[in-house]
Design an enzyme around this catalytic site. Structure first.
Site, short mmCIF file in Angstrom:
data_model
loop_
_atom_site.label_atom_id
_atom_site.label_comp_id
_atom_site.label_asym_id
_atom_site.label_seq_id
_atom_site.Cartn_x
_atom_site.Cartn_y
_atom_site.Cartn_z
CB CYS A 1 76.57 -37.59 49.05
SG CYS A 1 75.69 -36.16 50.16
CG LEU B 1 75.06 -38.86 53.06
CD1 LEU B 1 76.43 -39.19 53.01
CD2 LEU B 1 74.21 -39.62 52.31
#
Lengths: 241, 303
Positions: free
Chosen positions: B131, B73
């Site tokens: 994620c 990220l």
């Protein structure tokens, strides 16, 4: 960046595990320090390879077989077509003020410096080159650099050719800017030893090679940068070491 | 002339093709190559409350018919996304964009989504509870129905835009998580995020990825993704966006037959920068070949 279908015109062994591939076709623009990203049959990710030379028509790549991708590349025959993303990344600054540039390459870090040397000589600079390898049988392009008019110093780690030791043991005096490409420990050692301004080319595992995936990021003095997009060439001041 | 238009949570898409978050940046790298307005929309790079560098490198590995990423990220943080990235995006993309959001707490998600709610160009919020590359957040919200529902409710409370929850395949029962999100008010479900995977460098005997593991994507995961899209779309009544290994128009059609209303394209963009355009342009011919006049007719055809 340009996606091109290029034809292999040469794929020959230059030294131990080192090959030269020449490709013809519409490769667009490719500048010293930039790289191309080669799609290989059977592999998912492309393989980034630095540009060793480009004359507007023929693209020269020099690569070392280090894994499946480059081994596959070495097995390709002239006449085969390759899907190549050309002109990637941010290359060396050819207009930086200097009269006596010093080019330092280690192993397969040498190829991009050849194209750079050619352009710097064309611009009237007195180019010195220090080329470092592990052993004599890995040496390549010494004569090619000399033919351009560069003052070449060779270094081998085992002393089988040129100066015994690393490139840092063979640096000439009197140069006013450096350009380097090679393994990370070599680049760090150079920054420790040289006080002149300089630029270094980094290597990193890449996903896309054109800035989309953020796979190859590096922390710099100016925040996170992508090796494939803002790099691979960075000013020494940008690198945090 | 075939019809490729679909409706996604009340917003019309010219076609169902959507480059997936993390493979398309904020669009402008691709806008240098082709007019990205040919796409249905795209989902921009996963955005968090604070700026993140992500994981140490190497964070990319080759796999058979796919790749592993452990980017983690990396993004400039929501404030800079709004002040710098969205204005740049607006110059090259004139359709509603899908905003992809991630967080490390329920408050993070609500904060980031609350700011994006005010952005005119944002059409949908795609909330990533999946994620695999960040610790203490990300996927942990998407592996448990109650946590996924809590994030959904918190985001719904701060926005009027359609909220699409992006699910992780790294769970035993993805259907129960999708149902929990729908019950909590989700307007859509997108799936699948990457599958947790790893590679080992044989010469060093060490993981290739610095973070040891990462998210596996690419054509190899298509059958797994298709199966989960099929299961989830049978179980929920909100629109489902299918993704995972999609790399051609036929894959788009197959995903829609499994129950997807729109289809995201991920890793394909990284090896073929023109993948999005190529899929959009080849979709009508692929439909004609199969005798499909209206793409809406095939959604969930395999059910």
């Amino acid at each position: 960046m340009k996606e091109a279908s290029l034809t292999i015109t040469e794929n020959s062994r230059l030294a131990a595990s080192v090959y030269r591939m020449r490709l013809a076709g519409g490769a667009g623009d490719n500048l010293p320090g930039q790289f191309v990203n080669v799609r290989l049959p059977g592999l998912f990710l492309r393989r980034p390879i630095s540009v060793c030379d480009f004359d507007g028509e023929t693209l020269t790549l020099i690569y070392k077989t280090v894994g499946r991708g480059t081994e596959l590349m070495a097995g390709l025959e002239p006449g085969a077509e390759l899907d190549v993303l050309c002109g990637l990344g941010h290359g060396y600054d050819l207009d930086a003020p200097c009269a006596k540039p010093l080019l330092i390459g280690g192993g397969v870090g040498v190829p991009p410096l050849y194209y750079l040397a050619k352009e710097l000589v064309k611009n009237g600079k007195a180019v010195s080159a220090v080329l470092g390898f592990n052993t004599a049988d890995e040496v390549f392009y010494e004569e090619e650099f000399r033919s351009l008019g560069c003052a070449v110093t060779l270094a081998t780690a085992d002393g089988s050719r040129g100066v015994r030791g690393f490139v840092t043991d063979a640096l000439p005096n009197g140069c006013d800017r450096f350009y380097a490409c090679g393994p990370l420990p070599m680049l760090k050692a150079l920054c420790g030893k040289l006080t002149i301004p300089g630029q270094l080319s980094l290597e990193e595992r890449m996903g896309c090679g054109f800035g989309a995936c953020m796979g190859c990021s590096v922390e710099t003095a100016h925040g996170a940068k992508r090796v494939c997009r803002e790099g691979p060439v960075f000013d020494r001041e940008e690198l945090l070491w | 002339m075939v019809n490729t238009k679909v409706d996604l949570c009340g917003i019309a898409l010219d076609n169902p093709v959507i480059p997936a978050s993390g493979t398309f940046g904020f669009g402008y790298e691709f806008a240098e190559l082709y007019d990205i307005n040919c796409l249905g929309t795209f989902s921009f790079k996963g955005t968090t409350r604070e700026a993140r560098f992500g994981n140490p490198t190497p964070r990319i590995a080759e796999c058979t018919a796919g790749m592993i990423n452990a980017v983690g990220l990396q993004n400039p943080g929501i404030e800079r996304v709004i002040s710098e990235e969205l204005p740049k995006l607006k110059k090259v993309f004139h359709k509603p964009v899908m905003a992809n959001v991630s967080g490390f707490s329920v408050e993070d998600y609500a904060y980031t989504c609350g700011l994006l709610d005010r952005e005119e160009q944002v059409g949908w919020l795609e909330v990533n509870v999946s994620c695999p590359n960040v610790h203490g957040g990300g996927m942990s919200f998407g592996t448990e129905p109650r946590a996924a529902a809590e994030v959904t409710r918190a985001v719904k409370a701060v926005t009027h835009k359609p909220v699409i929850i992006k699910l992780s395949p790294n769970v035993t029962d993805i259907v129960s998580i999708a149902r929990a999100c729908e019950d909590a008010g989700a307007d859509g479900i997108s799936l699948i995020n990457t599958l947790l995977g790893m590679r080992i460098d044989l010469k060093r005997g060490r993981p290739v990825i610095a973070n040891t593991m990462g998210g596996f994507s690419g054509p190899a995961i298509f059958p797994v993704a298709l199966r989960m899209v099929y299961q989830v779309s049978k179980a929920v009544s909100v629109p489902v966006i299918g993704m995972g290994g999609v790399s051609c128009a036929e894959d788009v059609i197959e995903m829609m037959m499994a129950g997807a209303r729109a289809v995201e394209v991920g890793a394909a963009n990284l090896v073929d920068p023109f993948a999005g355009k190529r899929i959009v342009e080849s979709l009508p011919a692929a439909m004609e070949k199969l005798g499909i006049e209206n793409i809406n007719d095939i959604i969930g055809k395999a059910h």
